[in-house]
Design an enzyme around this catalytic site. Structure first.
Site, PDB file in Angstrom:
ATOM      1  N   GLU A 183       0.623  -1.183  -0.013  1.00 43.17           N
ATOM      2  CA  GLU A 183       0.080   0.133   0.142  1.00 43.17           C
ATOM      3  C   GLU A 183       0.768   1.175   0.115  1.00 43.17           C
ATOM      4  O   GLU A 183       1.627   1.014   0.310  1.00 43.17           O
ATOM      5  CB  GLU A 183      -1.063  -0.094   1.330  1.00 43.17           C
ATOM      6  CG  GLU A 183      -1.989  -1.415   1.558  1.00 43.17           C
ATOM      7  CD  GLU A 183      -2.480  -1.240   2.567  1.00 43.17           C
ATOM      8  OE1 GLU A 183      -2.629  -0.103   3.340  1.00 43.17           O
ATOM      9  OE2 GLU A 183      -3.720  -1.832   2.359  1.00 43.17           O
TER      10      GLU A 183
ATOM     11  N   GLU B 198       9.097  -7.014  -4.511  1.00 40.37           N
ATOM     12  CA  GLU B 198       9.296  -8.353  -3.347  1.00 40.37           C
ATOM     13  C   GLU B 198      10.583  -8.420  -2.558  1.00 40.37           C
ATOM     14  O   GLU B 198      11.172  -9.331  -2.185  1.00 40.37           O
ATOM     15  CB  GLU B 198       9.666  -9.861  -4.143  1.00 40.37           C
ATOM     16  CG  GLU B 198       8.311  -9.864  -5.297  1.00 40.37           C
ATOM     17  CD  GLU B 198       7.970 -10.843  -6.257  1.00 40.37           C
ATOM     18  OE1 GLU B 198       8.270 -12.495  -4.950  1.00 40.37           O
ATOM     19  OE2 GLU B 198       7.738 -11.140  -6.932  1.00 40.37           O
TER      20      GLU B 198
ATOM     21  N   GLU C 105      17.592  -4.379   0.699  1.00 42.80           N
ATOM     22  CA  GLU C 105      17.651  -3.491   2.063  1.00 42.80           C
ATOM     23  C   GLU C 105      16.845  -4.603   2.540  1.00 42.80           C
ATOM     24  O   GLU C 105      16.972  -5.147   3.768  1.00 42.80           O
ATOM     25  CB  GLU C 105      17.241  -2.346   2.165  1.00 42.80           C
ATOM     26  CG  GLU C 105      18.189  -0.940   1.542  1.00 42.80           C
ATOM     27  CD  GLU C 105      18.143  -1.451  -0.020  1.00 42.80           C
ATOM     28  OE1 GLU C 105      16.525  -0.856  -0.623  1.00 42.80           O
ATOM     29  OE2 GLU C 105      19.402  -0.602  -0.483  1.00 42.80           O
TER      30      GLU C 105
END
Lengths: 379, 380
Positions: free
Chosen positions: A125, A362, A366
């Site tokens: 989101e 995906e 990091e």
């Protein structure tokens, strides 16, 4: 590492298809940002869209190694094709096949495997990216339905999907990543809108769009697995998804390397092919070595998953190393081609832009480091 | 040692920054999307004296030092790297060799309109078969009476389709190899000159990069730049200065991407706090800031060395190598800090990422810079 006969066959089929059908259109669909509906349909006919779906639900029931080989081969020619197949299989088919009820599998997997209806997962989101547990989308129980409200971002395959798995908070009192459930939402449901496609740096022929959900009524029968377990399902789904992004990045790196190697053998400067200069040989040596390491990590993750062992750490390592290798190799490929590499006349500038997605989608590089760090520390 | 701008340098920097923010920033994304050459912006840059910054005022220039030029280039490129390269080519690759090697008549006729922004210039060295090996010129120039006849093709020419005046390198005598190369001042209105095509590129999409053809183009003898056997030297010495321009372009791209990332990391919240509060992001910011400063110091040192009147070839190559690779590093990290937003065209870091890559290629690839630097070092 050796491929068995089945794996070799599938790879050959994918390579032939990629060479004959995908490579010739890759430039145009990138330039125009067109989703390749015709080749996606053909991929459905070839079984590429049901690779991880068991045969009893119309799929191929292939092992993960075979699946990775297909994504790799497609991505050598076109990253967008690789991404469409990867998101559909790993993020759409796999969680339904793994966590779905018998009824859900019978309803959603056969058309997905045939390619008549794509699938994907809607987790991210605007305010929940790396912090995927920060989901604000809500689902409230109303009799034998759930009512979903909220919005999602960067959802692959959205405009071509028959259904999407959507995560939503079902327990508003639960903190952090708890209280999240997953629902199979049909895209035609009233109140469900796929917004305008994103304009992106690369992967321009893959479909990425935001979603808006306004009072979307979803039958309780479409709850995926257990209520409140949605975040866990998604994390497991991503563990597998990362293998396919690694395979995608591997294909891009191999595609760019092949172009660079061939170019340096024919391009003459200072009276000889530039491949005869040590500096260029060193570049090719570094590229080839990084690719070999990336390939081994990717296939080791496949092997672990195929043999039923713990693979989350290895898929994170494969995804991290392979996506960063794809960045390194596509970048070096542009340098080998010089000015030509910066133009759209050669595919390496497209591969460079496509590769960048692999360090983001995906789970960014990091986030992979967080996953690997926690594993290494036993946390 | 002084690490401060003087009053004039600060004024020029502020003027360029103000112009860039007011006029260029609002349209940069659109110029990139539509690949539109920014004619109107170029005209205004000319009026502000940004197209002939170091040229003597007697020839329509602004008569400023190289440090001023770098400061202005950084500011313009911070807004739009395409505008930056248009400016850099006109200043470094066209005005500079004309002022340095041109005779009085050539300076009056060609340098003055270029420096004052009435006309735009291009520098034509690369060919399909002569990239890093720039001496392998196939374009030929034959002397016929009181003029020369040029034939050949030039590749990747910045401003190529919009230039009025072009400096064209051509081989006059292949037997003496690079010594046979000479530089010619060619007007785009010349018969036989044509634009074959414009390149479609990954970045700097609003700058025009063209392939040019010269088909029996007649150039009067008084438009030959410099003495016999000097063409290759003119080409190479011009690139020494050009590299300072590209280093400052890279610097501007880096500064834009870095500042956008710093601001974003302070306002973007994940896991209940601003992401700049996480060490991993802090380390990125620290590495980006450190490399940006190092690139800036190398670039301004090269500019300063040029202003001292001594040699600056190695300094320029180091600045270009380091600043361009830094812009690659910083724009890449910027996309990571922005995550999915960084991959979309909604934020400018996606454009900075594409634009940065060219600085490692043109006016000598990073590999060519390393050859230049090591040749200086190994002579020591």
């Amino acid at each position: 590492m050796q491929l068995n006969e089945n794996q070799s066959m599938i790879r050959q089929m994918a390579r032939d298809f990629a060479t004959a059908k995908v490579a010739p259109i890759a430039h145009a669909i990138d330039r125009d940002g067109t989703f390749p509906e015709a080749t996606v349909r053909e991929m459905g006919e070839l079984g590429f869209l049901g690779l991880v779906v068991p045969e009893e639900y119309g799929g191929v029931g292939a092992d993960i190694t075979s699946y990775a080989l297909v994504v790799e081969e497609l991505s050598r020619a076109c990253g967008s094709h690789g991404l469409t197949v990867a998101a559909h299989n790993s993020l759409g088919c796999w969680p339904i096949a793994t966590f779905g009820t018998e009824e859900q599998k019978r309803k959603y997997l056969p058309p997905a495997a045939a390619g008549t209806s794509l699938l994907s997962f809607g987790l991210t989101e605007a305010g929940a990216g790396s912090d995927a547990g920060g989901t604000r989308t809500t689902a409230v129980r109303d009799g034998d339905h759930w009512v979903l409200n909220g919005s999602k971002m960067w959802i692959t395959n959205s405009h071509y999907a028959g259904a999407l798995i959507i995560t939503a908070k079902t327990d508003p009192a639960a903190t952090g990543s708890r209280g999240i459930s997953a629902f199979i939402v049909e895209t035609g449901t009233p109140g469900f809108t796929v917004e305008k496609k994103e304009d992106k740096l690369g992967m321009r022929a893959s479909d990425t769009a935001p979603l808006t959900l306004v009072d979307v009524r979803v039958p309780h029968a479409n709850l995926l697995g257990q209520e409140g377990e949605g975040f866990k399902y998604f994390m497991k789904t991503l563990d597998g998804g990362r293998i396919s992004i690694a395979a995608l990045a591997l294909g891009l790196a191999e595609g760019a390397f092949a172009v660079a190697r061939d170019y340096t053998k024919q391009r003459e400067q200072f009276g000889k092919p530039i491949a005869e200069f040590q500096a260029v040989q060193f570049m090719l040596a570094d590229m080839a070595t990084q690719i070999a390491a990336a390939r081994l990590l990717t296939y080791e993750a496949c092997r672990l998953k195929d043999s039923g062992q713990e693979y989350a750490h290895m898929s994170a390592m494969a995804k991290l190393h392979t996506s960063e290798t794809a960045m390194f190799v596509t970048d070096r490929a542009i340098q080998c081609l010089g000015g030509y590499g910066y133009t759209t006349e050669y595919p390496v500038e497209r591969m460079y832009r496509d590769a960048k997605l692999c360090t983001i989608g995906e789970g960014t590089s990091e986030i992979q480091r967080l996953v690997i760090g926690r594993y290494a520390l036993g946390l | 040692m002084q690490f401060q701008f003087n009053e004039q340098q600060r004024m020029i920097r502020d003027m360029a920054r103000d112009f860039a923010n007011r006029v260029i920033v609002p349209v940069a994304a659109e110029l990139d999307a539509t690949e539109k050459f920014p004619k109107d912006i170029v005209r205004q840059m000319g009026e502000l004296g940004l197209l002939g910054m170091s040229v003597n005022e007697a020839y329509g220039g602004a008569g400023l030092d190289t440090v001023c030029y770098v400061a202005a280039m950084e500011e313009i490129s911070r807004a739009c790297a395409s505008c930056g390269v248009i400016m850099s080519v006109n200043n470094s690759l066209v005005c500079w060799p004309l002022e340095t090697y041109g005779n009085e008549d050539q300076k009056k006729r060609f340098l003055t309109p270029l420096a004052s922004g009435q006309k735009l210039g291009a520098y034509c060295l690369s060919e399909p078969g002569a990239g890093t090996d720039a001496a392998a010129q196939r374009t030929t120039a034959k002397k016929e009476g009181d003029h020369w006849v040029l034939n050949g093709m030039k590749n990747f020419i910045t401003n190529g389709a919009n230039a009025d005046i072009l400096i064209v390198f051509a081989q006059t005598d292949p037997a003496i190899k690079h010594k046979g190369i000479r530089a010619f001042i060619v007007e785009s209105t010349s018969e036989g000159f044509s634009v074959i095509r414009k390149e479609e590129k990954m970045g700097i999409r609003a700058s025009d990069t063209a392939q040019l053809a010269f088909d029996n183009v007649i150039v009067p003898d008084d438009q030959v730049l410099g003495p016999a056997e000097s063409g290759f030297k003119i080409a190479m010495s011009t690139l020494d200065g050009g590299r300072i321009g590209i280093a400052s372009q890279a610097l501007g791209i880096s500064a834009a991407a870095y500042e956008a990332s710093r601001a974003y990391s302070k306002q973007r919240e994940q896991f209940g706090r601003a992401i700049c509060e996480f060490q991993a992001v802090q380390w990125k910011i620290a590495d980006m800031a450190t490399r940006l400063e190092a690139a800036r110091l190398l670039t301004y040192r090269a500019a300063w060395a040029k202003d001292q009147g001594g040699r600056y070839g190695e300094e320029a190559a180091m600045a270009k190598l380091y600043a361009s690779e830094t812009s690659h590093f910083i724009t890449n990290e910027a996309v990571q800090i922005f995550g999915g937003n960084g991959y979309s065209k909604e934020y400018p870091v996606e454009r900075h990422f594409r634009d940065a890559k060219i600085t490692e290629i043109y006016e000598g690839t990073s590999e060519a810079q390393r050859l230049v630097i090591s040749s200086f070092e190994l002579k020591k």
